[in-house]
Design an enzyme around this catalytic site. Structure first.
Site, PDB file in Angstrom:
ATOM      1  N   PHE A  24       0.824  -1.215   0.000  1.00  0.00           N
ATOM      2  CA  PHE A  24       0.000   0.000   0.000  1.00  0.00           C
ATOM      3  C   PHE A  24       0.857   1.263   0.000  1.00  0.00           C
ATOM      4  O   PHE A  24       0.823   2.069  -0.941  1.00  0.00           O
ATOM      5  CB  PHE A  24      -0.948  -0.065   1.203  1.00  0.00           C
ATOM      6  CG  PHE A  24      -1.485   1.250   1.685  1.00  0.00           C
ATOM      7  CD1 PHE A  24      -1.996   2.192   0.806  1.00  0.00           C
ATOM      8  CD2 PHE A  24      -1.496   1.541   3.048  1.00  0.00           C
ATOM      9  CE1 PHE A  24      -2.499   3.407   1.270  1.00  0.00           C
ATOM     10  CE2 PHE A  24      -2.003   2.746   3.511  1.00  0.00           C
ATOM     11  CZ  PHE A  24      -2.495   3.682   2.627  1.00  0.00           C
ATOM     12  N   ILE A  25       1.652   1.443   1.043  1.00  0.00           N
ATOM     13  CA  ILE A  25       2.468   2.654   1.131  1.00  0.00           C
ATOM     14  C   ILE A  25       3.598   2.615   0.114  1.00  0.00           C
ATOM     15  O   ILE A  25       3.875   3.594  -0.576  1.00  0.00           O
ATOM     16  CB  ILE A  25       3.017   2.836   2.562  1.00  0.00           C
ATOM     17  CG1 ILE A  25       1.869   3.051   3.548  1.00  0.00           C
ATOM     18  CG2 ILE A  25       3.996   4.006   2.619  1.00  0.00           C
ATOM     19  CD1 ILE A  25       2.299   3.128   5.011  1.00  0.00           C
ATOM     20  N   ALA A  63       4.265 -11.279  -0.228  1.00  0.00           N
ATOM     21  CA  ALA A  63       3.549 -11.937   0.870  1.00  0.00           C
ATOM     22  C   ALA A  63       2.293 -11.142   1.209  1.00  0.00           C
ATOM     23  O   ALA A  63       1.226 -11.709   1.451  1.00  0.00           O
ATOM     24  CB  ALA A  63       4.453 -12.058   2.098  1.00  0.00           C
ATOM     25  N   THR A  64       2.422  -9.842   1.225  1.00  0.00           N
ATOM     26  CA  THR A  64       1.259  -8.963   1.433  1.00  0.00           C
ATOM     27  C   THR A  64       1.128  -7.932   0.317  1.00  0.00           C
ATOM     28  O   THR A  64       0.051  -7.377   0.116  1.00  0.00           O
ATOM     29  CB  THR A  64       1.346  -8.235   2.789  1.00  0.00           C
ATOM     30  OG1 THR A  64       2.558  -7.477   2.840  1.00  0.00           O
ATOM     31  CG2 THR A  64       1.331  -9.229   3.946  1.00  0.00           C
ATOM     32  N   GLY A  65       2.202  -7.667  -0.420  1.00  0.00           N
ATOM     33  CA  GLY A  65       2.142  -6.746  -1.545  1.00  0.00           C
ATOM     34  C   GLY A  65       1.364  -7.355  -2.701  1.00  0.00           C
ATOM     35  O   GLY A  65       1.180  -8.578  -2.774  1.00  0.00           O
ATOM     36  N   ILE A  75      13.377  -9.959   2.261  1.00  0.00           N
ATOM     37  CA  ILE A  75      14.380  -9.264   3.079  1.00  0.00           C
ATOM     38  C   ILE A  75      14.994 -10.182   4.139  1.00  0.00           C
ATOM     39  O   ILE A  75      15.996  -9.819   4.762  1.00  0.00           O
ATOM     40  CB  ILE A  75      13.801  -8.002   3.752  1.00  0.00           C
ATOM     41  CG1 ILE A  75      12.633  -8.339   4.679  1.00  0.00           C
ATOM     42  CG2 ILE A  75      13.411  -6.970   2.708  1.00  0.00           C
ATOM     43  CD1 ILE A  75      12.154  -7.161   5.521  1.00  0.00           C
ATOM     44  N   SER A 112       3.601   3.964  15.320  1.00  0.00           N
ATOM     45  CA  SER A 112       3.040   4.580  16.522  1.00  0.00           C
ATOM     46  C   SER A 112       2.810   3.546  17.619  1.00  0.00           C
ATOM     47  O   SER A 112       2.649   3.913  18.796  1.00  0.00           O
ATOM     48  CB  SER A 112       1.721   5.282  16.188  1.00  0.00           C
ATOM     49  OG  SER A 112       0.767   4.367  15.676  1.00  0.00           O
ATOM     50  N   TYR A 122       4.321  -7.072  17.636  1.00  0.00           N
ATOM     51  CA  TYR A 122       4.559  -6.125  16.542  1.00  0.00           C
ATOM     52  C   TYR A 122       5.212  -4.846  17.067  1.00  0.00           C
ATOM     53  O   TYR A 122       6.192  -4.354  16.490  1.00  0.00           O
ATOM     54  CB  TYR A 122       3.242  -5.784  15.842  1.00  0.00           C
ATOM     55  CG  TYR A 122       3.380  -4.696  14.803  1.00  0.00           C
ATOM     56  CD1 TYR A 122       4.026  -4.936  13.591  1.00  0.00           C
ATOM     57  CD2 TYR A 122       2.867  -3.414  15.031  1.00  0.00           C
ATOM     58  CE1 TYR A 122       4.165  -3.938  12.644  1.00  0.00           C
ATOM     59  CE2 TYR A 122       2.999  -2.413  14.078  1.00  0.00           C
ATOM     60  CZ  TYR A 122       3.642  -2.683  12.887  1.00  0.00           C
ATOM     61  OH  TYR A 122       3.785  -1.692  11.951  1.00  0.00           O
TER      62      TYR A 122
END
Length: 332
Positions: free
Chosen positions: A22-23, A45-47, A68, A132, A155
């Protein structure tokens, strides 16, 4: 925003890890529009391949399909790169609670591999996605970068460890690093599907289908929702800055206002009703509170404004209007 106005030299080569996410894909698009050479590293994997499909014909774009967690892949990706925008990670607090080992492997070991790759390739600056969630159980409001609490999830631990490693690599090896603590980013290309979908696209898809969105808890939990274009601006400022006082530290990336989940749903209904009037009558369901969720999140963006000239252009309302327009056009 025209990123060339931020004085980012178009001759620079930028590696975006997680560039199909997304980003990451939004960063790739922005950089390519500025004339930069962009290398995207992603294991999908999530992209999503559709997020970068539009870049395939661009001679300035290169895809490296890799993980990575493999050091050699990281070294290859960093070769002849000026800047790294490290977005690759396994996000989601619930995902990390369900599978802490994989989250740690990707978010910590993978992060360390990228730091080593960037160090060995003499990359000019390593800008990374922090979180955050690092503020944990801190009750300090608004959140200021120098005051954090105890992490509330695996996380959150992984993202805090990233900051510690980045600091060590800055001090020990001279690698310039900047961490960006993202606050609930939303916008175009954010995946509405899957067990760990973010709240805004998930609610949007449910409302578009006239399904009741489920709020975890009583709806009083609040977040500093941050539109994607604000995040792009901050990443570009982080790699373009010549202010030596601005590097080797971390910043909040947010708008600086908080919205509770009840308010969020009402705003979504309001803007979606402009496309389908029936949506305003969809009821909201309230479910159990999620483990590991931080009750309230509000960022101070004073440090980013002072040292990087950050000036977020989208608040929650203007960002939601843009996001909903994109979702209605692309996913309805």
């Amino acid at each position: 925003m025209n990123i060339s106005s931020l004085k980012l030299d178009s001759s620079n080569t930028v590696l975006v890890t997680g560039g199909a996410g997304f980003i990451g894909s939004n960063l790739c698009e922005s950089l390519l529009s500025n004339g930069n050479t962009v290398i995207c590293l992603d294991n999908f994997a999530t992209g999503k391949r559709e997020n970068i499909a539009g870049f395939a014909s661009n001679n300035n774009f290169t895809l490296i399909e890799g993980d990575i967690r493999d050091l050699n892949t990281c070294k290859k990706a960093c070769s002849n790169v000026d800047y790294v925008l490290h977005q690759a990670a396994l996000g989601s607090v619930p995902r990390s609670i369900n599978d802490p080992i994989t989250s740690n492997d990707v978010n910590v070991s993978g992060f360390l591999n990228m730091l080593v790759g960037a160090r060995d390739a003499n990359v000019k600056r390593f800008v990374y996605a922090a979180s955050s969630s690092t503020y944990g159980d801190s009750t300090n409001m608004p959140k200021v970068e120098e005051i954090i609490g105890k992490p509330l999830s695996p996380y959150a631990i992984t993202k805090y460890v990233n900051e510690l490693y980045a600091d060590i690599f800055s001090n020990t090896y001279g690698l310039e690093t900047i961490g960006l603590r993202y606050f609930n980013v939303f916008g175009r290309k954010q995946d509405p599907n899957g067990a760990y979908a973010a709240v805004i696209p998930k609610f949007v898809m449910q409302l578009m289908s006239h399904e009741s969105p489920t709020i975890n808890g009583d709806g009083s939990f609040s977040r500093d929702f941050t539109y994607i274009d604000n995040v792009i601006q901050m990443n570009i400022r982080a790699i373009a800055s010549n202010n030596k006082d601005a590097i080797n530290t971390v910043y909040n990336v947010a708008y600086g206002e908080r919205t509770d989940l009840k308010q969020l749903v009402e705003l979504l209904k309001k803007y979606l009703s402009e496309f389908d009037s029936k949506i305003k009558n969809v009821e909201t369901i309230y479910g159990p509170q999620r483990t590991g969720d931080v009750p309230h999140s509000l960022a101070s963006i004073s440090k980013a404004k002072k040292l990087l000239g950050y000036n977020p252009e989208y608040n929650i309302e203007s960002g939601l209007k843009e996001a909903i327009s994109w979702y209605w056009k692309n996913l309805k």
